[in-house]
Design a protein around this motif. Sequence first.
Motif, PDB file in Angstrom:
ATOM      1  N   MET A   1       0.838  -1.195   0.000  1.00 30.28           N
ATOM      2  CA  MET A   1       0.000   0.000   0.000  1.00 30.28           C
ATOM      3  C   MET A   1       0.874   1.247   0.000  1.00 30.28           C
ATOM      4  O   MET A   1       1.968   1.269   0.565  1.00 30.28           O
ATOM      5  CB  MET A   1      -0.902   0.016   1.246  1.00 30.28           C
ATOM      6  CG  MET A   1      -1.878  -1.163   1.325  1.00 30.28           C
ATOM      7  SD  MET A   1      -2.840  -1.147   2.845  1.00 30.28           S
ATOM      8  CE  MET A   1      -3.889   0.258   2.526  1.00 30.28           C
ATOM      9  N   THR A   2       0.409   2.298  -0.642  1.00 33.27           N
ATOM     10  CA  THR A   2       1.141   3.553  -0.703  1.00 33.27           C
ATOM     11  C   THR A   2       1.297   4.155   0.682  1.00 33.27           C
ATOM     12  O   THR A   2       0.336   4.201   1.463  1.00 33.27           O
ATOM     13  CB  THR A   2       0.403   4.556  -1.610  1.00 33.27           C
ATOM     14  OG1 THR A   2       0.233   3.978  -2.892  1.00 33.27           O
ATOM     15  CG2 THR A   2       1.180   5.854  -1.721  1.00 33.27           C
ATOM     16  N   GLU A   3       2.509   4.617   0.995  1.00 36.34           N
ATOM     17  CA  GLU A   3       2.696   5.297   2.274  1.00 36.34           C
ATOM     18  C   GLU A   3       1.956   6.624   2.248  1.00 36.34           C
ATOM     19  O   GLU A   3       1.975   7.360   1.254  1.00 36.34           O
ATOM     20  CB  GLU A   3       4.174   5.535   2.557  1.00 36.34           C
ATOM     21  CG  GLU A   3       4.386   6.214   3.917  1.00 36.34           C
ATOM     22  CD  GLU A   3       5.840   6.446   4.266  1.00 36.34           C
ATOM     23  OE1 GLU A   3       6.381   5.659   5.053  1.00 36.34           O
ATOM     24  OE2 GLU A   3       6.407   7.424   3.743  1.00 36.34           O
ATOM     25  N   LEU A   4       1.324   6.935   3.355  1.00 36.47           N
ATOM     26  CA  LEU A   4       0.596   8.189   3.474  1.00 36.47           C
ATOM     27  C   LEU A   4       1.547   9.340   3.788  1.00 36.47           C
ATOM     28  O   LEU A   4       2.567   9.164   4.461  1.00 36.47           O
ATOM     29  CB  LEU A   4      -0.448   8.076   4.584  1.00 36.47           C
ATOM     30  CG  LEU A   4      -1.488   6.957   4.441  1.00 36.47           C
ATOM     31  CD1 LEU A   4      -2.304   6.835   5.724  1.00 36.47           C
ATOM     32  CD2 LEU A   4      -2.391   7.220   3.250  1.00 36.47           C
ATOM     33  N   ASP A   5       1.195  10.517   3.321  1.00 39.57           N
ATOM     34  CA  ASP A   5       1.936  11.720   3.724  1.00 39.57           C
ATOM     35  C   ASP A   5       1.593  12.105   5.156  1.00 39.57           C
ATOM     36  O   ASP A   5       2.444  12.582   5.916  1.00 39.57           O
ATOM     37  CB  ASP A   5       1.595  12.889   2.798  1.00 39.57           C
ATOM     38  CG  ASP A   5       1.946  12.613   1.352  1.00 39.57           C
ATOM     39  OD1 ASP A   5       2.942  11.899   1.109  1.00 39.57           O
ATOM     40  OD2 ASP A   5       1.227  13.113   0.463  1.00 39.57           O
ATOM     41  N   LEU A   6       0.330  11.917   5.518  1.00 39.91           N
ATOM     42  CA  LEU A   6      -0.151  12.328   6.831  1.00 39.91           C
ATOM     43  C   LEU A   6      -1.261  11.374   7.246  1.00 39.91           C
ATOM     44  O   LEU A   6      -2.108  10.992   6.428  1.00 39.91           O
ATOM     45  CB  LEU A   6      -0.695  13.764   6.770  1.00 39.91           C
ATOM     46  CG  LEU A   6      -1.430  14.298   8.006  1.00 39.91           C
ATOM     47  CD1 LEU A   6      -0.477  14.483   9.180  1.00 39.91           C
ATOM     48  CD2 LEU A   6      -2.133  15.628   7.680  1.00 39.91           C
ATOM     49  N   LEU A   7      -1.269  11.016   8.521  1.00 40.50           N
ATOM     50  CA  LEU A   7      -2.361  10.247   9.105  1.00 40.50           C
ATOM     51  C   LEU A   7      -2.818  10.977  10.361  1.00 40.50           C
ATOM     52  O   LEU A   7      -2.014  11.244  11.255  1.00 40.50           O
ATOM     53  CB  LEU A   7      -1.915   8.829   9.453  1.00 40.50           C
ATOM     54  CG  LEU A   7      -3.012   7.915  10.010  1.00 40.50           C
ATOM     55  CD1 LEU A   7      -4.021   7.556   8.923  1.00 40.50           C
ATOM     56  CD2 LEU A   7      -2.414   6.653  10.618  1.00 40.50           C
TER      57      LEU A   7
END
Length: 445
Positions: A1-7
């Motif tokens: 899965m694509t890493e998120l910029d912000l969670l």
Amino acid sequence: MTELDLLVRARRVLTPQGERPASVGVVGGRIAEVGPYDADRSAAAVVELDPELALLPGLVDTHVHVNDPGRSEWEGFETATRAAAAGGVTTIVDMPLNSLPPTVDVEALRVKRAAAEGRVHVDVGFWGGAVPGNGADLAGLHAEGVFGFKCFLLHSGVDEFPPLAGDELAAAMRTVHDLDSMMIVHAEDADTIEHAPRSHGRGYDGFLRSRPQVAETLAIQQVIALAETTGARTHVLHLSSADAIGVLARARADGLRLTVETCPHYLSFLAEEVPDGATAFKCCPPIREAENRERLWRGLADGVIDCVVTDHSPCTPELKRLDSGDFGAAWGGIAGLQVGLPAVWTQARRRGFELGDVVRWMAQRTADLVGLRHKGRIEEGCDADLVAFAPDDAFVVDARALAHRNPVSAYHGRPLAGVVRRTWLRGQEITGNDPNGRLLRRGER
């Protein structure tokens, strides 16, 4: 899965489907996912909000007078958008008057955009103006991306933005219909106000008598009749008179493309409580009595009134005539952009409304009004415009601490519930130092 910029994780996330614990993942400035609170996701940055904080979508305020260029001593793009961000507003749409030149042709729009470029802390769109003699300019403004056209039915307060009347108004509304745009109307009847008692002196009662409720009702009836004959999509600005709600409800029931807004000051203040000489409370149309205020709240609850916007209309202290307190001479406008959210929440919770109702009135419906379907909601695919809001905290408004240009506000000294703790625009936290807002055009993402 694509890493998120912000969670961002929060126990209270206000989504279109309701409030729930959730995690909101952001990629490239947009909401990539809204998942379980404890979702096991990799992100470059993780923010876990304290349990008492609610995560709201950034508000969309479609009625803001920035007054820049030309009257930037009243307000300006830097100060207005910094105040917006501090109040949880991540998108504003700027009104076409009080700036010089007014936004009544393409060249004036270009001048305004040039004044705003690189200076805005939130996203900014623009209304065009419909005035006598500029009918041929409306198509060009529409092509350049304005969100619709504002007109007045009486003197606007500035000579360079005159009102439309009779055949001019009908012609402009036909053009708006042909463009598939929207006419937004300051609806007060000029003849009624011309024959009302003149406002002068320090008493608020005199000013209230000078802008009677019937002036709004008559003007709204005129607008409805033209909306019927032209088919133009029409929006009634800053409804202050609850007497007009029945007329509006019948028009809506008849299927007219008609929407209505009101403002925090009409839902908060009472004419009976405005002190003598307190010209910070002067606005047009005016703040009315307690019984009227409660009927406006019922209009919101019933869905006749669609949304709540601030009509932020500041000026210099001198123009407010704070020295003399003369309501007849003072500029009419209330500076409330930074405190609109807590002002509405303070009154709404007392009447049994939920935070989700406020979000619907001030974010989702305002975004829908101007076609910004990717704003005003926490939903996959939407811009990651987010607000960390403490609904149970309280503060007392100090006009000197507000971010708009001049330290004048009717809310000064008023205790309010709800504090904005953090604001993100497309996943980037707004600090007030780096203006990263964009200039918006209708139909563009």
